[in-house]
Motif scaffolding. Structure first.
Motif, PDB file in Angstrom:
ATOM      1  N   ILE A  72       0.850  -1.199   0.000  1.00 50.96           N
ATOM      2  CA  ILE A  72       0.000   0.000   0.000  1.00 50.96           C
ATOM      3  C   ILE A  72       0.882   1.243   0.000  1.00 50.96           C
ATOM      4  N   ARG A  73       1.909   1.206   0.815  1.00 54.63           N
ATOM      5  CA  ARG A  73       2.842   2.342   0.901  1.00 54.63           C
ATOM      6  C   ARG A  73       3.498   2.616  -0.448  1.00 54.63           C
ATOM      7  N   GLN A  74       3.836   1.556  -1.177  1.00 49.90           N
ATOM      8  CA  GLN A  74       4.471   1.717  -2.480  1.00 49.90           C
ATOM      9  C   GLN A  74       3.493   2.236  -3.535  1.00 49.90           C
ATOM     10  N   LEU A  75       2.239   1.813  -3.454  1.00 51.53           N
ATOM     11  CA  LEU A  75       1.251   2.175  -4.469  1.00 51.53           C
ATOM     12  C   LEU A  75       0.658   3.561  -4.268  1.00 51.53           C
ATOM     13  N   ALA A  76       0.501   3.977  -3.015  1.00 56.72           N
ATOM     14  CA  ALA A  76      -0.204   5.226  -2.714  1.00 56.72           C
ATOM     15  C   ALA A  76       0.642   6.433  -3.090  1.00 56.72           C
ATOM     16  N   ARG A  77       0.136   7.255  -3.982  1.00 58.19           N
ATOM     17  CA  ARG A  77       0.803   8.490  -4.365  1.00 58.19           C
ATOM     18  C   ARG A  77       0.302   9.635  -3.491  1.00 58.19           C
TER      19      ARG A  77
END
Length: 342
Positions: free
Chosen positions: A218-223
Motif C-alpha cells: 500500500i505504501r508503495q502504491l499510494a501516491r
C-alpha cells in the motif's frame, strides 16, 4: 478470537433468507452480481476530500491555493500583482473600488482500496461472512469513486497471494477491481476448505506477516494526495504494519474500515449451559455459554483486544470506521451514520 469451531448459531431474525436474496448472495461465497448492484447505491457515501489538496494537477478536488481554475471562490480587493484579466468589473463599478475574482483550482485524486480477505475474514455468525461484507464495502467505495470520475486502483490480498490494480478511470477500473475481489475470495475459501479437510489452520503469525507485507505494498502504491481505504478486521495489525501505514497517512488520507462480527465482541446468549470450542489458528479454548462469568471474561478480553487494534490504527494516523457483518451495509449507512460523509 478469530473463529468458532463446533458451534452453530441460528439467525436472530426469520427474514435473513429474504435479506440474503435481496443482496444476491448466500453470505459465504462472492459473486460479481452482488457487487454490481452497489453501483445504484453509490450515493450512500461521500468521498469528498477531507483534507485540502496541494497538487496542481487538473481534476475534481479543490486545492487550497488560489489561482486561475475552474471553480469560483470569492471576490476581494485588487492587490498589486493580481492578474488584470480576473478583475470583476461589475463589483468594481458598484463599489467604486477595484475588485478581482479568485478561483480554486481543481485537482485529481486517485482512490486506492486495499481489501483484506485473509482466512480470519471467512467467518460470520448471523448474516454475512466478514470477507463478503468487506467486498461489499470495497464495491461501494469503488462505484462512488467511478461516479466522481476518480482514478481507482488498489490491492486485494490474503495470506497466500495478492492482486494489484493500477489506478485507472472509467467503469473498466471498477470491474477489474471487482473481479480481483471475487478471485481472491474464491481462492481463499478453497484453500481454507482444503486446510479444514487436513485439519490444518494458518498460524496467526503467518497472517500478521502477510498483513505487514501488504501494508508495505500500500505504501508503495499510494501516491501523495490519494484517498486510501484499508478494509480489514484488524487481526493482522502490528507495529510493523503501523509503520508502513503511518508513512501513507503523512501524504494521503487514510481510512480504515474495520469489519467485525458481533460474536467477536460478546458471546451469544444461552438459556442452557453449552460448551463451545474457540480457536485463533494456533490455540484452542473451551468456553461455556450460559455462564455469566465466562461471558463477562470473554467480553472484557474482546474489548481490550479491540481497543489495542484501534489504538494501533489511530497511531498510524488513520480515520477509523467500524462495519458489522451482521447487518446490511445499506441499513448501517441509512441509520444516520455520518462517518462516511463530510
Amino acid at each position: 478470537m478469530k473463529w468458532f469451531n463446533q458451534l452453530s448459531i441460528a439467525p436472530e431474525h426469520n427474514d435473513v433468507p429474504a435479506i440474503l436474496s435481496s443482496l444476491k448472495t448466500n453470505g459465504i461465497a462472492l459473486s460479481i452480481e452482488e457487487l454490481l448492484q452497489y453501483q445504484s447505491k453509490a450515493s450512500l457515501i461521500n468521498l469528498s476530500a477531507n483534507r485540502n489538496q496541494s497538487s496542481k494537477m487538473s481534476g475534481n478536488y479543490l486545492a487550497r491555493s488560489k489561482g486561475r481554475g475552474m471553480e469560483f471562490d470569492e471576490v476581494r480587493h485588487y492587490q498589486t500583482g493580481d492578474d488584470i484579466r480576473t478583475i470583476d468589473w461589475r463589483v468594481t463599478a458598484r463599489t467604486g473600488k477595484t475588485h478581482t475574482k479568485l478561483f480554486r483550482e481543481e485537482i485529481e485524486r486517485p482512490v486506492l482500496i486495499a481489501t483484506d480477505l485473509s482466512s480470519n475474514m471467512h467467518f460470520g455468525s448471523k448474516l454475512l461472512f466478514k470477507s463478503v461484507q468487506a467486498a461489499h464495502v470495497a464495491a461501494l467505495v469503488a462505484w462512488h469513486a467511478k461516479g466522481r470520475g476518480d482514478r481507482l486502483g488498489g490491492i486485494v490480498f490474503n495470506e497466500h497471494r495478492h492482486l494489484e490494480c493500477k489506478p485507472r478511470s472509467r467503469k473498466q477500473g471498477v470491474l477489474h477491481y471487482l473481479h480481483n475481489l471475487q478471485e481472491i475470495h474464491r481462492l481463499g475459501l478453497n484453500t481454507q476448505l482444503q486446510e479444514n479437510e487436513k485439519n490444518l489452520q494458518a498460524p496467526a503469525l503467518e497472517a500478521t506477516v502477510a498483513f505487514e507485507e501488504n501494508c508495505a505494498r500500500i505504501r508503495q502504491l499510494a501516491r501523495p494526495g490519494s484517498l486510501v481505504y484499508l478494509i480489514t478486521d484488524g487481526y493482522g495489525v502490528s507495529e510493523e504494519s503501523v509503520r508502513h501505514l503511518a508513512h501513507v497517512s503523512r501524504h494521503c488520507e487514510l481510512i480504515v474500515c474495520q469489519i467485525y462480527d458481533p460474536i467477536e465482541h460478546q458471546l451469544p446468549a444461552s438459556t442452557n449451559m453449552l460448551n463451545v470450542v474457540l480457536s485463533d489458528g494456533e490455540n484452542r479454548q473451551t468456553l461455556t455459554l450460559g455462564n455469566k462469568k465466562s461471558e463477562q471474561e470473554y467480553a472484557q478480553s474482546a474489548l481490550a483486544h479491540q481497543k489495542m487494534q484501534q489504538h494501533l490504527f489511530t497511531k498510524a494516523g488513520a480515520r477509523l470506521l467500524t462495519i458489522s457483518a451482521a447487518e446490511t451495509l445499506e441499513n448501517q449507512l441509512s441509520h444516520g451514520d455520518r462517518q462516511w460523509t463530510r
